[in-house]
Motif scaffolding. Structure first.
Motif, PDB file in Angstrom:
ATOM      1  N   ILE A   1      22.307  -1.903  -0.200  1.00  0.00           N
ATOM      2  CA  ILE A   1      22.759  -0.940  -1.291  1.00  0.00           C
ATOM      3  C   ILE A   1      21.748  -0.698  -2.319  1.00  0.00           C
ATOM      4  O   ILE A   1      21.742   0.543  -2.768  1.00  0.00           O
ATOM      5  CB  ILE A   1      24.173  -1.345  -1.999  1.00  0.00           C
ATOM      6  CG1 ILE A   1      25.462  -1.328  -0.773  1.00  0.00           C
ATOM      7  CG2 ILE A   1      24.551  -0.536  -3.146  1.00  0.00           C
ATOM      8  CD1 ILE A   1      26.683  -2.111  -1.154  1.00  0.00           C
ATOM      9  N   ALA A   2      21.170  -1.793  -3.125  1.00  0.00           N
ATOM     10  CA  ALA A   2      20.397  -1.623  -3.808  1.00  0.00           C
ATOM     11  C   ALA A   2      19.302  -0.688  -3.305  1.00  0.00           C
ATOM     12  O   ALA A   2      18.326  -0.309  -4.498  1.00  0.00           O
ATOM     13  CB  ALA A   2      19.653  -3.079  -4.406  1.00  0.00           C
ATOM     14  N   ARG A   3      18.665  -1.044  -2.115  1.00  0.00           N
ATOM     15  CA  ARG A   3      17.509  -0.324  -1.822  1.00  0.00           C
ATOM     16  C   ARG A   3      17.750   1.120  -1.417  1.00  0.00           C
ATOM     17  O   ARG A   3      16.732   1.809  -1.129  1.00  0.00           O
ATOM     18  CB  ARG A   3      17.230  -1.025  -0.421  1.00  0.00           C
ATOM     19  CG  ARG A   3      16.393  -2.484  -0.833  1.00  0.00           C
ATOM     20  CD  ARG A   3      14.764  -2.292  -1.480  1.00  0.00           C
ATOM     21  NE  ARG A   3      14.160  -1.998  -0.431  1.00  0.00           N
ATOM     22  CZ  ARG A   3      13.297  -2.551   0.161  1.00  0.00           C
ATOM     23  NH1 ARG A   3      13.580  -3.997   0.321  1.00  0.00           N
ATOM     24  NH2 ARG A   3      12.453  -2.166   1.183  1.00  0.00           N
ATOM     25  N   ARG A   4      18.897   1.600  -1.390  1.00  0.00           N
ATOM     26  CA  ARG A   4      19.100   2.903  -1.105  1.00  0.00           C
ATOM     27  C   ARG A   4      18.476   3.815  -2.146  1.00  0.00           C
ATOM     28  O   ARG A   4      18.541   3.492  -3.393  1.00  0.00           O
ATOM     29  CB  ARG A   4      20.781   3.259  -1.092  1.00  0.00           C
ATOM     30  CG  ARG A   4      21.220   2.907   0.041  1.00  0.00           C
ATOM     31  CD  ARG A   4      22.704   2.905   0.173  1.00  0.00           C
ATOM     32  NE  ARG A   4      23.463   2.303   1.524  1.00  0.00           N
ATOM     33  CZ  ARG A   4      24.733   2.191   1.382  1.00  0.00           C
ATOM     34  NH1 ARG A   4      25.577   2.445   0.474  1.00  0.00           N
ATOM     35  NH2 ARG A   4      25.268   1.501   2.380  1.00  0.00           N
TER      36      ARG A   4
ATOM     37  N   GLU B   1      12.375   7.258  -2.716  1.00  0.00           N
ATOM     38  CA  GLU B   1      11.868   8.226  -4.048  1.00  0.00           C
ATOM     39  C   GLU B   1      10.873   7.205  -4.574  1.00  0.00           C
ATOM     40  O   GLU B   1      10.022   8.348  -5.474  1.00  0.00           O
ATOM     41  CB  GLU B   1      13.030   8.352  -4.820  1.00  0.00           C
ATOM     42  CG  GLU B   1      14.217   9.372  -4.055  1.00  0.00           C
ATOM     43  CD  GLU B   1      14.009  10.362  -3.819  1.00  0.00           C
ATOM     44  OE1 GLU B   1      12.811  11.051  -4.048  1.00  0.00           O
ATOM     45  OE2 GLU B   1      15.004  11.147  -3.130  1.00  0.00           O
ATOM     46  N   THR B   2      10.606   5.996  -4.793  1.00  0.00           N
ATOM     47  CA  THR B   2       9.636   5.486  -5.468  1.00  0.00           C
ATOM     48  C   THR B   2       8.341   5.320  -4.602  1.00  0.00           C
ATOM     49  O   THR B   2       7.189   4.968  -5.240  1.00  0.00           O
ATOM     50  CB  THR B   2      10.191   4.092  -5.927  1.00  0.00           C
ATOM     51  OG1 THR B   2      10.240   3.414  -4.858  1.00  0.00           O
ATOM     52  CG2 THR B   2      11.523   4.163  -6.616  1.00  0.00           C
TER      53      THR B   2
ATOM     54  N   GLY C   1       4.458   8.949   3.199  1.00  0.00           N
ATOM     55  CA  GLY C   1       3.141   8.687   4.056  1.00  0.00           C
ATOM     56  C   GLY C   1       2.473   7.234   3.708  1.00  0.00           C
ATOM     57  O   GLY C   1       1.388   6.930   4.467  1.00  0.00           O
ATOM     58  N   SER C   2       2.943   6.912   2.742  1.00  0.00           N
ATOM     59  CA  SER C   2       2.279   5.579   2.245  1.00  0.00           C
ATOM     60  C   SER C   2       2.767   4.415   2.700  1.00  0.00           C
ATOM     61  O   SER C   2       2.219   3.269   2.541  1.00  0.00           O
ATOM     62  CB  SER C   2       2.461   5.812   0.599  1.00  0.00           C
ATOM     63  OG  SER C   2       3.586   5.410   0.051  1.00  0.00           O
TER      64      SER C   2
ATOM     65  N   TRP D   1      10.153   8.873   9.016  1.00  0.00           N
ATOM     66  CA  TRP D   1      11.295   7.851   8.756  1.00  0.00           C
ATOM     67  C   TRP D   1      11.120   7.250   7.485  1.00  0.00           C
ATOM     68  O   TRP D   1      11.690   6.409   7.257  1.00  0.00           O
ATOM     69  CB  TRP D   1      11.412   6.845  10.018  1.00  0.00           C
ATOM     70  CG  TRP D   1      11.705   7.091  11.443  1.00  0.00           C
ATOM     71  CD1 TRP D   1      10.967   7.330  12.516  1.00  0.00           C
ATOM     72  CD2 TRP D   1      13.023   7.700  11.732  1.00  0.00           C
ATOM     73  NE1 TRP D   1      11.302   7.623  13.286  1.00  0.00           N
ATOM     74  CE2 TRP D   1      12.838   8.164  13.055  1.00  0.00           C
ATOM     75  CE3 TRP D   1      14.113   7.881  11.203  1.00  0.00           C
ATOM     76  CZ2 TRP D   1      13.871   8.422  14.107  1.00  0.00           C
ATOM     77  CZ3 TRP D   1      15.269   8.279  12.013  1.00  0.00           C
ATOM     78  CH2 TRP D   1      15.205   8.747  13.469  1.00  0.00           C
ATOM     79  N   HIS D   2      10.679   7.969   6.413  1.00  0.00           N
ATOM     80  CA  HIS D   2      10.211   7.398   5.237  1.00  0.00           C
ATOM     81  C   HIS D   2      11.450   6.759   4.523  1.00  0.00           C
ATOM     82  O   HIS D   2      11.139   5.547   4.039  1.00  0.00           O
ATOM     83  CB  HIS D   2       9.558   8.652   4.432  1.00  0.00           C
ATOM     84  CG  HIS D   2       9.226   8.136   2.871  1.00  0.00           C
ATOM     85  ND1 HIS D   2       7.864   7.659   2.707  1.00  0.00           N
ATOM     86  CD2 HIS D   2       9.745   8.401   1.805  1.00  0.00           C
ATOM     87  CE1 HIS D   2       8.099   7.453   1.358  1.00  0.00           C
ATOM     88  NE2 HIS D   2       9.155   7.795   0.967  1.00  0.00           N
ATOM     89  N   PHE D   3      12.646   7.573   4.400  1.00  0.00           N
ATOM     90  CA  PHE D   3      13.394   6.968   3.666  1.00  0.00           C
ATOM     91  C   PHE D   3      14.349   5.845   4.371  1.00  0.00           C
ATOM     92  O   PHE D   3      14.645   4.841   3.801  1.00  0.00           O
ATOM     93  CB  PHE D   3      14.562   8.014   3.271  1.00  0.00           C
ATOM     94  CG  PHE D   3      14.036   8.947   2.464  1.00  0.00           C
ATOM     95  CD1 PHE D   3      14.083   8.588   0.864  1.00  0.00           C
ATOM     96  CD2 PHE D   3      13.554  10.217   2.652  1.00  0.00           C
ATOM     97  CE1 PHE D   3      13.349   9.530  -0.024  1.00  0.00           C
ATOM     98  CE2 PHE D   3      13.250  11.121   1.582  1.00  0.00           C
ATOM     99  CZ  PHE D   3      13.034  10.748   0.139  1.00  0.00           C
ATOM    100  N   GLN D   4      14.400   5.618   5.797  1.00  0.00           N
ATOM    101  CA  GLN D   4      14.844   4.729   6.357  1.00  0.00           C
ATOM    102  C   GLN D   4      13.901   3.490   6.312  1.00  0.00           C
ATOM    103  O   GLN D   4      14.333   2.243   6.188  1.00  0.00           O
ATOM    104  CB  GLN D   4      15.133   5.093   7.915  1.00  0.00           C
ATOM    105  CG  GLN D   4      16.171   6.200   8.073  1.00  0.00           C
ATOM    106  CD  GLN D   4      16.024   7.767   7.599  1.00  0.00           C
ATOM    107  OE1 GLN D   4      14.817   7.960   7.574  1.00  0.00           O
ATOM    108  NE2 GLN D   4      16.543   8.320   6.673  1.00  0.00           N
TER     109      GLN D   4
END
Length: 360
Positions: free
Chosen positions: A33-36, A40-41, A45-46, A101-104
């Motif tokens: 939950i904390a990682r959702r 954004e940070t 592509g990084s 899949w950046h956010f996942q």
């Protein structure tokens, strides 16, 4: 798989990862939950890990990256055998690459063992050999990656668009693995057939074409693919507007649009043309019933203009026990546009899958 295990597995999913018992655990769910929103940070592509190369059965090198599970504090008790962790394998879509899949990836990094790879001819993977740019070949590539990178332990497969088609083709060719090695599946913005091919092509060539005409035009343009790539670069402003309209349903940050447009633009038109016939002939609805043996989650935006939500509804009707999340107003790139909703649904899927392998 027993009925009891199936029912309890689905029930675990309904309550989220916390209900999956010791597979993930309440403490780890708090970390999930904390990682959702963690993506954004990080710059698009990084997110990287040490690259690995898996060679496909026809010699094409496939670029693979593995984010290992941080198992500190979860060592087995003395005398108990160590168990291979659950691994989630992510399969990306047409003209994209593993970075989509950046956010996942940001959300699950360190919490679950995850595998990301570039499909053949995409991203950092090698170019496909002649005649092997097909959905069926992508299924065989996935099998090779599993054999080499996930040789043991339970697996959840998650695919977006062409990646979802890859999983369905994998189910057709390797049904014996479902309920055994493959314990969960996520199908996002995808279908098993009945596609309108010119809709798929439009973000790459913003010209409205009909079905048969599209096929002929693609074949013609493929012979002059370098010139097409040049025109796409010159017409970047138009391409960006088209990407915004076809990839997303609602207004999203400009960085999202630029990110997707960059992946599309980096895919040579020759690759676009090579894969195009596979979408036109795709018909694998007969193969999806095996997914009813495992927890399966289907996700789609209601404003998806490439693989409309009707495809997802049809898949749900054919897969026993499958759940369907319809993201209101979201477009084809729902994994970016509604990443919090998608990740929450994947939390539940992973929980249900983990529960099925933990029960005696």
């Amino acid at each position: 798989m027993s009925v009891r295990r199936r029912i309890l597995g689905v029930a675990a999913g309904a309550f989220g990862v916390a209900a999956a018992g010791t597979a993930v655990g309440v403490a780890r769910q708090r970390r999930v939950i904390a990682r959702r929103g963690a993506g954004e940070t990080f710059e698009f592509g990084s997110l990287r890990s040490k690259p690995r190369t898996v060679v496909a059965d026809d010699g094409v090198p496939l670029h693979v990256e593995v984010d290992e599970h941080d198992d500190s504090g979860t060592a087995p008790r003395r005398g108990e055998p160590a168990q291979a962790p659950l691994t989630v394998v992510f399969c990306h879509g047409y003209a994209l690459n593993l970075d989509c899949w950046h956010f996942q990836r940001a959300a699950y990094r360190g919490l679950v063992r995850t595998v990301f790879y570039d499909q053949r001819s995409h991203g950092r993977s090698g170019r496909s050999t002649l005649g092997h740019a097909t959905i069926d070949q992508l299924a065989h590539d996935l099998k090779r990656i599993i054999d080499e990178v996930v040789p043991e332990g339970p697996i959840v497969l998650v695919g977006h668009s062409m990646g979802g088609m890859t999983i369905i083709a994998f189910a057709e060719h390797y049904p014996e693995l479902f309920g055994d090695r493959i314990v969960g599946a996520g199908l996002i913005s995808t279908t098993a057939g009945g596609l309108d091919p010119h809709r798929i092509l439009f973000p790459m060539i913003p010209v409205p074409l009909g079905g048969e005409l599209t096929h002929r035009v693609v074949a013609t343009l493929a012979r002059g693919h370098r010139a097409v790539d040049g025109l796409r670069r010159i017409g970047k402003a138009v391409a960006t507007v088209v990407t915004d309209g076809f990839a997303f349903g609602d207004d999203v940050p400009a960085s999202y649009v630029d990110f997707v447009d960059g992946m599309l633009s980096a895919t040579p038109f020759e690759v676009v043309a090579e894969f195009f016939p596979s979408f036109r002939s795709l018909d694998k609805f007969h193969a999806v019933d095996v997914l009813g043996e495992i927890p399966t989650t289907i996700i789609c935006g209601t404003a998806d203009r490439l693989t409309s939500v009707g495809h997802s509804r049809k898949l749900q009707s054919l897969i026993d026990g499958a759940s369907l999340l319809e993201c209101e107003g979201a477009g084809h790139m729902v994994i970016l546009e509604r990443h919090d909703q998608v990740n929450a649904a994947l939390d539940q899927l992973i929980a249900a899958a983990a529960a099925t392998v933990e029960l005696p």
